[in-house]
Motif scaffolding. Structure first.
Motif, PDB file in Angstrom:
ATOM      1  N   HIS A  52     -24.306   4.936  31.346  1.00 40.64           N
ATOM      2  CA  HIS A  52     -23.863   4.052  32.174  1.00 40.64           C
ATOM      3  C   HIS A  52     -23.862   4.148  33.661  1.00 40.64           C
ATOM      4  O   HIS A  52     -24.167   3.330  34.400  1.00 40.64           O
ATOM      5  N   GLY A 246     -24.512  -1.887  34.582  1.00 40.20           N
ATOM      6  CA  GLY A 246     -24.279  -0.313  34.131  1.00 40.20           C
ATOM      7  C   GLY A 246     -23.505  -0.412  32.734  1.00 40.20           C
ATOM      8  O   GLY A 246     -23.767   0.407  31.780  1.00 40.20           O
ATOM      9  N   TYR A 247     -22.526  -1.331  32.691  1.00 43.29           N
ATOM     10  CA  TYR A 247     -21.305  -1.317  31.666  1.00 43.29           C
ATOM     11  C   TYR A 247     -21.085  -2.437  30.787  1.00 43.29           C
ATOM     12  O   TYR A 247     -20.631  -2.255  29.651  1.00 43.29           O
TER      13      TYR A 247
END
Length: 349
Positions: A52, A246-247
């Motif tokens: 991530h 990313g998360y």
């Protein structure tokens, strides 16, 4: 003497054209290497590949120079275009225009003329004092911040021409229809008293015809002014977009901002109103949301509410509008944004 001045003019104009040609070649050469450079840079960091954090950092390192380079290009080009307009000339073009045609003209002019929240009050007073109908004035006030050239250029480059054209068409439609509706309501008596007492003044137009050197200098001045003011908003927007990229799980975001959640569109509008950002700052977030599966209509509604119905702009407009007129403005524009959100969620779900 005249010949020397002409030679100097030709030299300066030639310098600009030559410099711009070199700058264009360098711009495209650098732009093509941004993604490989971002991947290489992330590989040099002590970050586990494929995780991530790696995805977020690569997004940030790639999008930051990409968006800033695109912003410089778009702002310079539109700074040159804007040199053909001025607030006074815009005011003259709209003065005396009837509603309907006037709303269309005002919304169209609003796309290419300089406008920001801080100039809302002087522009509003200038238009009203010049005899521009209230509804036509509102069409300009809605279109100028919401459907601006920076947003169009960045959307075209980052998300695609389909989204950019969608944003342009429906943003202009909201500005035209909302202005027409406000004009039909005849709410001039809801202006602040001092605004109604203002009388039209003289309109000063430029005394000389600008040459290409002047227009290129206007474009460069726009780059220094606009990019200097918004770069930190862009970096903040890209950072937020990197975290989303990313998360945030795609399943979670599509469930919250997906087309199946009927409440997602009004929730996006309500979330966007108190936010303070501009088109350049919010578009990296939009890019990340769409990449994670958020519905197009919900994302467009969020973006339009942030740009067109921001709380700081409402506070500034309070100097010239009564609270009742501001409430009507928010209600009419908000309904238009909701309609766009639901329509696109229905068409592209």
């Amino acid at each position: 003497m005249r010949s020397a001045s002409l030679d100097q003019f030709r030299k300066s104009q030639g310098t600009w054209f030559g410099g711009l040609a070199v700058a264009a070649v360098l711009w495209f050469a650098l732009y093509g290497q941004l993604q490989p450079f971002a991947r290489w840079l992330v590989a040099q960091l002590p970050i586990a590949p494929g995780g991530h954090l790696a995805a977020s950092v690569e997004f940030f390192f790639y999008d930051t120079p990409k968006v800033l380079m695109l912003l410089v290009l778009v702002v310079f080009a539109m700074g040159v275009v804007r040199s053909f307009f001025s607030p006074e000339r815009t005011r003259t073009m709209l003065a005396g225009k009837r509603e309907g045609i006037g709303n269309i003209a005002a919304a169209g002019i609003g796309v290419v003329t300089p406008f920001c929240s801080c100039s809302a009050v002087p522009l509003f007073v200038g238009f009203v004092s010049a005899g521009v109908p209230l509804g036509v004035t509102f069409s300009f006030l809605i279109a100028a911040p919401m459907v601006n050239e920076v947003a169009l250029g960045l959307l075209f480059a980052l998300v695609g021409w389909q989204v950019a054209l969608t944003y342009l068409f429906f943003g202009l439609s909201i500005a035209i229809v909302a202005g027409w509706v406000i004009g039909r309501l005849h709410l001039e008596h809801w202006l602040e008293p001092w605004v109604r007492q203002v009388r039209a003044g003289a309109v000063d137009l430029p005394d000389r015809q600008l040459g290409w050197t002047d227009r290129f200098e206007a474009g460069w001045d726009a780059v220094k002014e606009i990019v200097g003011k918004v770069w930190y908003w862009i970096v903040a927007g890209i950072a937020a977009g990197a975290l989303i990229h990313g998360y945030v799980p795609a399943e979670l975001l599509s469930g919250i901002m997906g087309a199946d959640a009927w409440w997602s569109v009004p929730a996006a509008v309500l979330l966007g109103i108190p936010m303070y950002s501009n088109a350049a700052g919010i578009i990296p977030v939009i890019e990340a949301l769409l990449g994670k599966g958020a519905a197009l209509g919900t994302v467009l509604a969020f973006m339009m509410s942030v740009i067109a119905l921001s709380l700081p702009e409402m506070i500034i407009l309070r100097k010239v509008l009564s609270l009742r007129l501001i409430a009507v403005f928010i209600a009419v524009v908000g309904c238009g944004i909701l309609a766009v959100g639901y329509l696109f969620n229905a068409l592209f779900s």
